[in-house]
Design a protein around this motif. Structure first.
Motif, PDB file in Angstrom:
ATOM      1  N   UNK A   1       0.851  -1.171   0.000  1.00  0.00           N
ATOM      2  CA  UNK A   1       0.000   0.000   0.000  1.00  0.00           C
ATOM      3  C   UNK A   1       0.898   1.236   0.000  1.00  0.00           C
ATOM      4  N   UNK A   2       0.541   2.234  -0.775  1.00  0.00           N
ATOM      5  CA  UNK A   2       1.384   3.413  -0.877  1.00  0.00           C
ATOM      6  C   UNK A   2       1.220   4.298   0.349  1.00  0.00           C
ATOM      7  N   UNK A   3       2.238   5.091   0.612  1.00  0.00           N
ATOM      8  CA  UNK A   3       2.235   5.994   1.755  1.00  0.00           C
ATOM      9  C   UNK A   3       1.095   6.997   1.653  1.00  0.00           C
ATOM     10  N   UNK A   4       0.836   7.481   0.449  1.00  0.00           N
ATOM     11  CA  UNK A   4      -0.235   8.460   0.253  1.00  0.00           C
ATOM     12  C   UNK A   4      -1.586   7.897   0.638  1.00  0.00           C
ATOM     13  N   UNK A   5      -1.848   6.620   0.285  1.00  0.00           N
ATOM     14  CA  UNK A   5      -3.126   5.998   0.631  1.00  0.00           C
ATOM     15  C   UNK A   5      -3.249   5.800   2.136  1.00  0.00           C
ATOM     16  N   UNK A   6      -2.142   5.433   2.777  1.00  0.00           N
ATOM     17  CA  UNK A   6      -2.161   5.237   4.225  1.00  0.00           C
ATOM     18  C   UNK A   6      -2.443   6.562   4.931  1.00  0.00           C
ATOM     19  N   UNK A   7      -1.766   7.622   4.497  1.00  0.00           N
ATOM     20  CA  UNK A   7      -1.975   8.939   5.104  1.00  0.00           C
ATOM     21  C   UNK A   7      -3.405   9.394   4.882  1.00  0.00           C
ATOM     22  N   UNK A   8      -3.908   9.233   3.666  1.00  0.00           N
ATOM     23  CA  UNK A   8      -5.274   9.651   3.370  1.00  0.00           C
ATOM     24  C   UNK A   8      -6.275   8.846   4.189  1.00  0.00           C
ATOM     25  N   UNK A   9      -6.095   7.548   4.304  1.00  0.00           N
ATOM     26  CA  UNK A   9      -6.982   6.711   5.105  1.00  0.00           C
ATOM     27  C   UNK A   9      -6.957   7.084   6.571  1.00  0.00           C
ATOM     28  N   UNK A  10      -5.754   7.364   7.084  1.00  0.00           N
ATOM     29  CA  UNK A  10      -5.617   7.773   8.479  1.00  0.00           C
ATOM     30  C   UNK A  10      -6.326   9.097   8.725  1.00  0.00           C
ATOM     31  N   UNK A  11      -6.126  10.036   7.831  1.00  0.00           N
ATOM     32  CA  UNK A  11      -6.763  11.351   7.988  1.00  0.00           C
ATOM     33  C   UNK A  11      -8.283  11.224   7.911  1.00  0.00           C
ATOM     34  N   UNK A  12      -8.775  10.401   7.002  1.00  0.00           N
ATOM     35  CA  UNK A  12     -10.225  10.205   6.883  1.00  0.00           C
ATOM     36  C   UNK A  12     -10.776   9.562   8.150  1.00  0.00           C
ATOM     37  N   UNK A  13     -10.072   8.581   8.679  1.00  0.00           N
ATOM     38  CA  UNK A  13     -10.499   7.932   9.924  1.00  0.00           C
ATOM     39  C   UNK A  13     -10.535   8.896  11.088  1.00  0.00           C
ATOM     40  N   UNK A  14      -9.513   9.733  11.184  1.00  0.00           N
ATOM     41  CA  UNK A  14      -9.484  10.734  12.245  1.00  0.00           C
ATOM     42  C   UNK A  14     -10.643  11.718  12.101  1.00  0.00           C
ATOM     43  N   UNK A  15     -10.888  12.147  10.879  1.00  0.00           N
ATOM     44  CA  UNK A  15     -11.970  13.101  10.646  1.00  0.00           C
ATOM     45  C   UNK A  15     -13.314  12.495  11.027  1.00  0.00           C
ATOM     46  N   UNK A  16     -13.562  11.272  10.592  1.00  0.00           N
ATOM     47  CA  UNK A  16     -14.830  10.614  10.899  1.00  0.00           C
ATOM     48  C   UNK A  16     -14.969  10.398  12.407  1.00  0.00           C
ATOM     49  N   UNK A  17     -13.897   9.950  13.036  1.00  0.00           N
ATOM     50  CA  UNK A  17     -13.927   9.745  14.493  1.00  0.00           C
ATOM     51  C   UNK A  17     -14.187  11.039  15.245  1.00  0.00           C
ATOM     52  N   UNK A  18     -13.538  12.102  14.813  1.00  0.00           N
ATOM     53  CA  UNK A  18     -13.749  13.397  15.467  1.00  0.00           C
ATOM     54  C   UNK A  18     -15.172  13.890  15.305  1.00  0.00           C
ATOM     55  N   UNK A  19     -15.708  13.747  14.110  1.00  0.00           N
ATOM     56  CA  UNK A  19     -17.083  14.201  13.859  1.00  0.00           C
ATOM     57  C   UNK A  19     -18.080  13.373  14.667  1.00  0.00           C
ATOM     58  N   UNK A  20     -17.892  12.052  14.695  1.00  0.00           N
ATOM     59  CA  UNK A  20     -18.799  11.210  15.478  1.00  0.00           C
ATOM     60  C   UNK A  20     -18.703  11.529  16.963  1.00  0.00           C
ATOM     61  N   UNK A  21     -17.503  11.784  17.451  1.00  0.00           N
ATOM     62  CA  UNK A  21     -17.326  12.151  18.857  1.00  0.00           C
ATOM     63  C   UNK A  21     -18.054  13.431  19.195  1.00  0.00           C
ATOM     64  N   UNK A  22     -17.988  14.383  18.300  1.00  0.00           N
ATOM     65  CA  UNK A  22     -18.671  15.658  18.537  1.00  0.00           C
ATOM     66  C   UNK A  22     -20.188  15.477  18.458  1.00  0.00           C
ATOM     67  N   UNK A  23     -20.651  14.679  17.485  1.00  0.00           N
ATOM     68  CA  UNK A  23     -22.098  14.475  17.315  1.00  0.00           C
ATOM     69  C   UNK A  23     -22.735  13.799  18.527  1.00  0.00           C
ATOM     70  N   UNK A  24     -22.016  12.893  19.146  1.00  0.00           N
ATOM     71  CA  UNK A  24     -22.579  12.186  20.293  1.00  0.00           C
ATOM     72  C   UNK A  24     -22.287  12.864  21.631  1.00  0.00           C
ATOM     73  N   UNK A  25     -21.555  13.940  21.631  1.00  0.00           N
ATOM     74  CA  UNK A  25     -21.284  14.688  22.858  1.00  0.00           C
ATOM     75  C   UNK A  25     -22.491  15.586  23.159  1.00  0.00           C
TER      76      UNK A  25
END
Length: 95
Positions: A1-25
């Motif tokens: 897997x390329x570094x760019x895909x890993x970084x993009x996947x990590x950033x997307x996961x962080x964004x989704x996690x942050x948004x879900x955390x805020x929505x349920x707070x």
């Protein structure tokens, strides 16, 4: 897997996690929307920074490759000229 895909996947996961955390707070809707917008902007800025770092790294590698190619070209030309001169000197003495 390329570094760019890993970084993009990590950033997307962080964004989704942050948004879900805020929505349920428990917070007012306006506060929650502001927090989501702020987190989105933070993630976008971080992604831009990582992209710029990646682009700079690629640009440096391209520059190094160009320099290497120029050196090889100059060395090859010098070798060719040397062989050509040796051949020219040898042909002077042939009968």
């Amino acid at each position: 897997m390329s570094t760019g895909k890993v970084v993009l996947g990590t950033m997307a996961g962080l964004a989704i996690g942050g948004i879900l955390g805020i929505l349920f707070a428990p917070a007012k809707g306006s506060v929650t929307r502001k927090q989501i917008a702020d987190k989105g902007n933070d993630y976008a800025d971080e992604l831009k920074s990582k992209y710029n770092d990646f682009a700079d790294s690629i640009a440096e590698k391209i520059h190094s490759a160009k320099e290497f190619a120029m050196e090889m070209s100059e060395d090859g030309k010098a070798e060719f000229d040397e062989i050509k001169n040796m051949d020219h000197k040898a042909s002077k003495y042939k009968l």
